[in-house]
Scaffold this motif. Sequence first.
Motif, mmCIF file in Angstrom:
data_model
loop_
_atom_site.group_PDB
_atom_site.id
_atom_site.type_symbol
_atom_site.label_atom_id
_atom_site.label_comp_id
_atom_site.label_asym_id
_atom_site.label_seq_id
_atom_site.Cartn_x
_atom_site.Cartn_y
_atom_site.Cartn_z
ATOM 1 N N GLN A 204 0.836 -1.191 0.000
ATOM 2 C CA GLN A 204 0.000 0.000 0.000
ATOM 3 C C GLN A 204 0.872 1.243 0.000
ATOM 4 O OE1 GLN A 204 -2.907 0.014 3.099
ATOM 5 N NE2 GLN A 204 -3.702 2.016 2.577
ATOM 6 N N VAL A 205 0.457 2.234 -0.782
ATOM 7 C CA VAL A 205 1.175 3.502 -0.855
ATOM 8 C C VAL A 205 0.383 4.540 -0.082
ATOM 9 C CG1 VAL A 205 1.989 5.324 -2.379
ATOM 10 C CG2 VAL A 205 2.149 2.926 -3.089
ATOM 11 N N GLN A 206 1.022 5.291 0.750
ATOM 12 C CA GLN A 206 0.349 6.362 1.479
ATOM 13 C C GLN A 206 0.976 7.700 1.098
ATOM 14 O OE1 GLN A 206 -2.500 6.405 3.399
ATOM 15 N NE2 GLN A 206 -2.126 8.566 2.923
ATOM 16 N N PRO A 207 0.361 8.402 0.129
ATOM 17 C CA PRO A 207 0.914 9.707 -0.261
ATOM 18 C C PRO A 207 0.680 10.763 0.814
ATOM 19 C CG PRO A 207 -0.520 8.771 -1.974
ATOM 20 C CD PRO A 207 -0.776 8.018 -0.709
ATOM 21 N N VAL A 208 1.650 11.622 0.987
ATOM 22 C CA VAL A 208 1.542 12.744 1.929
ATOM 23 C C VAL A 208 2.007 14.011 1.211
ATOM 24 C CG1 VAL A 208 2.292 13.704 4.120
ATOM 25 C CG2 VAL A 208 1.943 11.230 3.902
ATOM 26 N N GLU A 209 1.073 14.960 1.036
ATOM 27 C CA GLU A 209 1.387 16.183 0.332
ATOM 28 C C GLU A 209 1.942 17.246 1.272
ATOM 29 O OE1 GLU A 209 -2.627 14.597 -1.324
ATOM 30 O OE2 GLU A 209 -1.697 14.954 0.643
ATOM 31 N N SER A 210 2.721 18.148 0.694
ATOM 32 C CA SER A 210 3.216 19.316 1.422
ATOM 33 C C SER A 210 3.520 20.413 0.416
ATOM 34 C CB SER A 210 4.461 18.969 2.235
ATOM 35 O OG SER A 210 5.509 18.560 1.388
ATOM 36 N N GLY A 211 3.695 21.626 0.921
ATOM 37 C CA GLY A 211 4.110 22.730 0.066
ATOM 38 C C GLY A 211 3.023 23.719 -0.298
ATOM 39 N N GLY A 212 1.793 23.447 0.120
ATOM 40 C CA GLY A 212 0.732 24.399 -0.174
ATOM 41 C C GLY A 212 0.893 25.678 0.627
ATOM 42 N N GLY A 213 0.073 26.668 0.280
ATOM 43 C CA GLY A 213 0.136 27.924 1.005
ATOM 44 C C GLY A 213 -0.568 29.029 0.257
ATOM 45 N N LEU A 214 -0.296 30.247 0.707
ATOM 46 C CA LEU A 214 -0.893 31.446 0.102
ATOM 47 C C LEU A 214 0.147 32.140 -0.764
ATOM 48 C CD1 LEU A 214 -3.161 33.606 -0.037
ATOM 49 C CD2 LEU A 214 -2.148 34.611 2.028
ATOM 50 N N VAL A 215 -0.238 32.482 -1.974
ATOM 51 C CA VAL A 215 0.679 33.140 -2.897
ATOM 52 C C VAL A 215 -0.113 34.149 -3.718
ATOM 53 C CG1 VAL A 215 0.369 31.376 -4.685
ATOM 54 C CG2 VAL A 215 2.477 32.724 -4.624
ATOM 55 N N GLN A 216 0.550 35.182 -4.139
ATOM 56 C CA GLN A 216 -0.107 36.182 -4.986
ATOM 57 C C GLN A 216 -0.177 35.691 -6.428
ATOM 58 O OE1 GLN A 216 2.003 39.906 -4.427
ATOM 59 N NE2 GLN A 216 0.547 40.533 -2.849
ATOM 60 N N ALA B 123 5.278 12.813 -0.822
ATOM 61 C CA ALA B 123 6.130 11.702 -0.424
ATOM 62 C C ALA B 123 5.278 10.460 -0.213
ATOM 63 C CB ALA B 123 6.876 12.060 0.856
ATOM 64 N N ALA B 124 5.773 9.330 -0.674
ATOM 65 C CA ALA B 124 5.026 8.082 -0.549
ATOM 66 C C ALA B 124 5.908 7.039 0.109
ATOM 67 C CB ALA B 124 4.560 7.606 -1.912
ATOM 68 N N SER B 125 5.385 6.427 1.127
ATOM 69 C CA SER B 125 6.154 5.447 1.883
ATOM 70 C C SER B 125 5.953 4.053 1.313
ATOM 71 C CB SER B 125 5.736 5.467 3.350
ATOM 72 O OG SER B 125 4.342 5.248 3.448
ATOM 73 N N ARG B 126 6.730 3.731 0.304
ATOM 74 C CA ARG B 126 6.611 2.414 -0.309
ATOM 75 C C ARG B 126 7.882 2.119 -1.083
ATOM 76 N NH1 ARG B 126 3.534 -2.316 0.141
ATOM 77 N NH2 ARG B 126 3.656 -3.471 -1.819
ATOM 78 N N ARG B 127 8.486 0.965 -0.853
ATOM 79 C CA ARG B 127 9.727 0.649 -1.554
ATOM 80 C C ARG B 127 9.501 0.496 -3.049
ATOM 81 N NH1 ARG B 127 12.327 -4.459 1.053
ATOM 82 N NH2 ARG B 127 10.145 -5.095 1.075
ATOM 83 N N CYS C 143 -2.549 14.412 -4.088
ATOM 84 C CA CYS C 143 -1.625 13.511 -4.762
ATOM 85 C C CYS C 143 -2.234 12.111 -4.736
ATOM 86 C CB CYS C 143 -0.295 13.529 -4.018
ATOM 87 S SG CYS C 143 0.938 12.397 -4.625
ATOM 88 N N ALA C 144 -2.070 11.380 -5.821
ATOM 89 C CA ALA C 144 -2.648 10.047 -5.903
ATOM 90 C C ALA C 144 -1.687 9.088 -6.593
ATOM 91 C CB ALA C 144 -3.974 10.090 -6.666
ATOM 92 N N ALA C 145 -1.836 7.806 -6.259
ATOM 93 C CA ALA C 145 -0.954 6.774 -6.803
ATOM 94 C C ALA C 145 -1.763 5.662 -7.461
ATOM 95 C CB ALA C 145 -0.085 6.191 -5.688
ATOM 96 N N ASP C 146 -1.259 5.193 -8.582
ATOM 97 C CA ASP C 146 -1.888 4.097 -9.322
ATOM 98 C C ASP C 146 -0.823 3.080 -9.685
ATOM 99 O OD1 ASP C 146 -2.644 3.503 -12.679
ATOM 100 O OD2 ASP C 146 -3.799 2.655 -11.028
ATOM 101 N N PHE C 147 -1.034 1.818 -9.285
ATOM 102 C CA PHE C 147 -0.058 0.774 -9.613
ATOM 103 C C PHE C 147 -0.041 0.587 -11.119
ATOM 104 C CE2 PHE C 147 2.809 -2.509 -8.757
ATOM 105 C CZ PHE C 147 2.498 -3.592 -9.548
ATOM 106 N N SER C 148 1.051 1.008 -11.748
ATOM 107 C CA SER C 148 1.107 0.992 -13.210
ATOM 108 C C SER C 148 2.552 0.839 -13.664
ATOM 109 C CB SER C 148 0.513 2.291 -13.761
ATOM 110 O OG SER C 148 0.485 2.299 -15.164
ATOM 111 N N PRO C 149 3.139 -0.330 -13.440
ATOM 112 C CA PRO C 149 4.564 -0.505 -13.724
ATOM 113 C C PRO C 149 4.924 -0.480 -15.196
ATOM 114 C CG PRO C 149 3.581 -2.590 -13.098
ATOM 115 C CD PRO C 149 2.537 -1.540 -12.859
ATOM 116 N N ILE C 150 3.913 -0.626 -16.101
ATOM 117 C CA ILE C 150 4.260 -0.685 -17.521
ATOM 118 C C ILE C 150 4.180 0.672 -18.203
ATOM 119 C CG2 ILE C 150 3.587 -3.095 -17.732
ATOM 120 C CD1 ILE C 150 0.969 -2.152 -19.014
ATOM 121 N N GLY C 151 3.896 1.742 -17.454
ATOM 122 C CA GLY C 151 4.089 3.049 -18.053
ATOM 123 C C GLY C 151 2.870 3.893 -18.337
#
Length: 126
Positions: free
Chosen positions: A1-13, A23-27, A96-104
């Motif tokens: 299982q992949v658990q994505p964790v987003e960061s970097g959002g904020g307020l910008v003009q 970041a995803a915790s999966r080998r 952020c989302a993950a899809d098992f797709s090793p063939i491209g």
Amino acid sequence: QVQPVESGGGLVQAGGSLRLSCAASRRTFSSYAMGWFRQVPGKEREFVAAISATGTSTYYATSATGRFTISRDNAKNTVYLQMNSLKPEDTAVYYCAADFSPIGGVPGSSYEYDYWGQGTQVTVSS
């Protein structure tokens, strides 16, 4: 299982830039296509960009083409979304989302993704 964790959002003009990270915790991260979506209250989740498992293929929504760049670093299990020339209409929660797709594959539909992060808020002021 992949658990994505987003960061970097904020307020910008308007006209500014932000870089989102996921970041995803999966080998086997390098077997997953990764996508970015966004959502505003009352609207459906909208596709922004996707990148294949190896990073050789990318796919963008029309609204993102020419302004956003998706990239990944498989050694760091991380995918990025560089957003330039931001507009107020880019304001949304970005997922952020993950899809098992090793063939491209580079899926553009939210239904194709199996794992989702909690989202990060991006607010662009005018």
